[in-house]
Write an enzyme that holds these catalytic residues in place. Structure first.
Site, mmCIF file in Angstrom:
data_model
loop_
_atom_site.group_PDB
_atom_site.id
_atom_site.type_symbol
_atom_site.label_atom_id
_atom_site.label_comp_id
_atom_site.label_asym_id
_atom_site.label_seq_id
_atom_site.Cartn_x
_atom_site.Cartn_y
_atom_site.Cartn_z
ATOM 1 C CD1 TRP B 45 -2.329 1.765 2.357
ATOM 2 C CD2 TRP B 45 -2.810 1.569 0.186
ATOM 3 N NE1 TRP B 45 -3.308 2.682 2.060
ATOM 4 C CE2 TRP B 45 -3.626 2.586 0.726
ATOM 5 C CE3 TRP B 45 -2.927 1.275 -1.172
ATOM 6 C CZ2 TRP B 45 -4.546 3.315 -0.031
ATOM 7 C CZ3 TRP B 45 -3.846 1.995 -1.936
ATOM 8 C CH2 TRP B 45 -4.641 2.996 -1.371
ATOM 9 C CE LYS B 243 -11.348 -2.271 6.924
ATOM 10 N NZ LYS B 243 -10.716 -1.836 5.675
#
Lengths: 394, 394
Positions: B45, B243
């Site tokens: 990332w 989440k």
């Protein structure tokens, strides 16, 4: 099941005896429980909802008359009348095979007989039959009855949008709410865990004892079918129609294998356009109906991961075929509702001069009907934040 | 690519020349463009975000110094230093193989050299290395620099929740925002369409010319990576952590084959608890960050349809094995972040005496760690509307 008022053997399924209900109804008095409930429609969703209702009326005899009548469009199935099959075998063999129905749910082939003396009418028929049913009912129902529409969609024309509960209300002069959610009928019928949303603003002539949120919660809620009652009919209705356009855009992205990020982006941008559309055409509708209810974000999630609209778009993207070709060849001529909705919404927003406010809806329409390439989607969505971000104060 | 300020051959990749930047930096003056940008971290990332930034600095020479330095934790790969591979072959062969990097992105193995003279610091390292990196940076950066954290998660303890951007801010005395969204790194690196959310409230000492929403939009937005800049760091951060618990509950339902309705219900109830948690511990955070942003509902959608947490829970449900067994046997000892988060959140809400407000989080924890049966989930969620429905006024 607890709290059963009568033993099962007491419940007659003799249809001719049905109007002899256990309490008298006066058309001029305010409604009072126990309420008599009728379901109009007996497809797979109609039968499933009728099953839920009959389970609940049996468990709540102070609130509801136990017998629930379900109007069945009479047809022959395996040599018998469908209504006879339902009333003797307690299974809707044609539309919901394999699911045992409560024996206090009674199929009635005569529409007016099915609704006579009813206090609560549940509409659950295909959209295209609504006008005909309403014209038959007009003048033949208790004018103080209350209604809930389980129909999908909106009525869209060049000048605006009509809500189906409003159409029922205007035609019959009875107050009408809505029920919708992430509710694949077969899963609910099999009592797999699901949630739903009921939209029901109290009517102007409401008085204590009348149908209210508690009555509707009790009528629909089951351990496997959780109900949230809100007031926003418009938000629920817009979400239920527009989700099908969004599912098409997600299907395009799936077909091109753009990945999970892109699918999530389409879903999110679609959700924002849904809200914007709702607030534009029904300024009173609430953002939370879209973002927090089963009829909003949850149903959108379900619709965008499967179903006919998603599948049609995916195959279009994979094969390069037109929407019409895919409908004909792959879906065996079944129509995908999203195609119709995309076209209707395009015509409305074009007529209103606001296509640019709905780049996802508009681009999806252009891809479906005018051969625009799917690859243009990200460009159409770019730098449109000021347009696509819903403008609301709540 | 248009608007390139220099031809590619002008861009030196000689690391020793890097501090000779094209504008002078005064520590006492207000920040002014062109801004010098450094990325701290070079995993998949980190490298992907650095690639995006280098593409944008090249296209916007009035706003940014073209050269972007990326700190690389030096290691050997196929007989060479990773930083040398990146600077000569312009590919991060170890963490992002196959993706061509812009040659104005320069790998720097010395942390302090990588950040010297920088005006904008992008943190993109694993959570567990943050403390060490911060202690090395302390006193060695421009105190007027601005920062963006791409780290996932929250720091949760018995007394409350800390936001990672706040930890960076407190450690270094620099203003820090956040970037998160439905961003599977590989898809973004391959330039497949994605969206993201940047959270950046303007700092108290902001003056025109300083880093603002337009600067950050220009730094991160690409035709394939759409950026929305908001102010709510807390909402984005809570969504990014919670989440993973929700993905576990959806995975349970998937493993038991309860169907799409049930998965949508878990996602929706999880979303409501997320909002409730955010508003409880950070009263200023916005509902819309959860319900309308890529870092909210879109990332939730992606996380609940795949990924390690979803997979772990699905296998637990299918096999009856414990979370620990599945981690060990199926995930090759890789940890599922949701397990840690579920435990941390349980301990916090238990300590605060508010477990009942979060029935989905709490039941998921009980299933994961105390052998409670998954089948109890619908019962725990029943009739909790008044509790689970977020209580907010906006």
């Amino acid at each position: 099941m607890t709290d059963i008022g009568e033993s099962e053997s007491d419940i007659s399924t003799d249809v001719s005896a049905l109007p002899m209900l256990s309490h008298s109804v006066s058309y001029t008095s305010i409604q009072k429980p126990p309420f008599v409930v009728s379901v109009i429609g007996s497809g797979n969703w109609g039968t499933t909802v009728a099953k839920i209702i009959a389970e609940n009326t049996r468990e709540n005899p102070l609130l509801f008359e136990q017998k629930v009548r379900m109007w069945v469009y009479e047809e022959e199935f395996e040599g018998s009348n469908l209504s006879d099959i339902i009333n003797t075998e307690h299974v809707n063999k044609k539309y919901l095979p394999g699911i045992k129905l409560p024996d206090n749910l009674v199929a009635v082939p005569d529409l007016l007989e099915a609704v006579q003396y009813s206090n609560i009418l549940i509409f659950n028929i295909p959209h295209q039959h609504l006008e005909k049913i309403l014209s038959q009912l007009r003048g033949n129902i208790d004018p103080r009855a209350r209604a809930i529409s389980c129909l999908k969609g909106l009525r869209v024309n060049l000048d605006g949008v009509e809500l189906l509960p409003d159409i029922i209300q205007d035609a019959l002069g009875i107050h009408c709410g809505v029920l919708a959610g992430a509710n694949l009928a077969q899963e609910v019928a099999e009592q797999r865990f699901s949630e739903t949303t009921v939209g029901y603003p109290l009517p102007a002539d409401y008085k204590p004892g009348d149908v209210d949120h508690t009555v509707l919660y009790t009528l629909f809620h089951r351990p496997y079918f959780h109900v949230h009652v809100i007031e926003d009919i418009a938000g629920i209705s817009c979400a239920g129609a527009l989700k099908n356009i969004i599912a098409i855009s997600v299907g395009f992205v799936e077909g091109l294998e753009w990945g999970d990020n892109a699918k999530a982006a389409m879903l999110r941008r679609g959700l924002l356009e849904m809200i914007k559309f709702g607030r534009k055409f029904f300024p009173g509708c609430l953002v939370s109906s879209f973002t927090e209810e089963s009829a909003g974000v949850a149903d959108l999630f379900t619709t965008c991961t499967g179903g006919r609209n998603f599948k049609l778009a995916k195959i279009m993207a994979q094969t390069g075929k037109s929407a019409h070709e895919v409908e004909k060849e792959i879906l065996n001529g079944q129509s995908a509702q999203g195609l119709i909705t995309a076209k209707e919404i395009h015509e409305l927003i074009k007529n209103k001069g606001c296509e640019e406010e709905f780049p996802l809806f508009e681009t999806t329409y252009q891809i479906l009907f005018h051969g625009v390439r799917i690859g243009i989607l990200p460009y159409m969505l770019e730098n449109k934040w000021s347009i696509s971000k819903p403008n609301y104060s709540s």
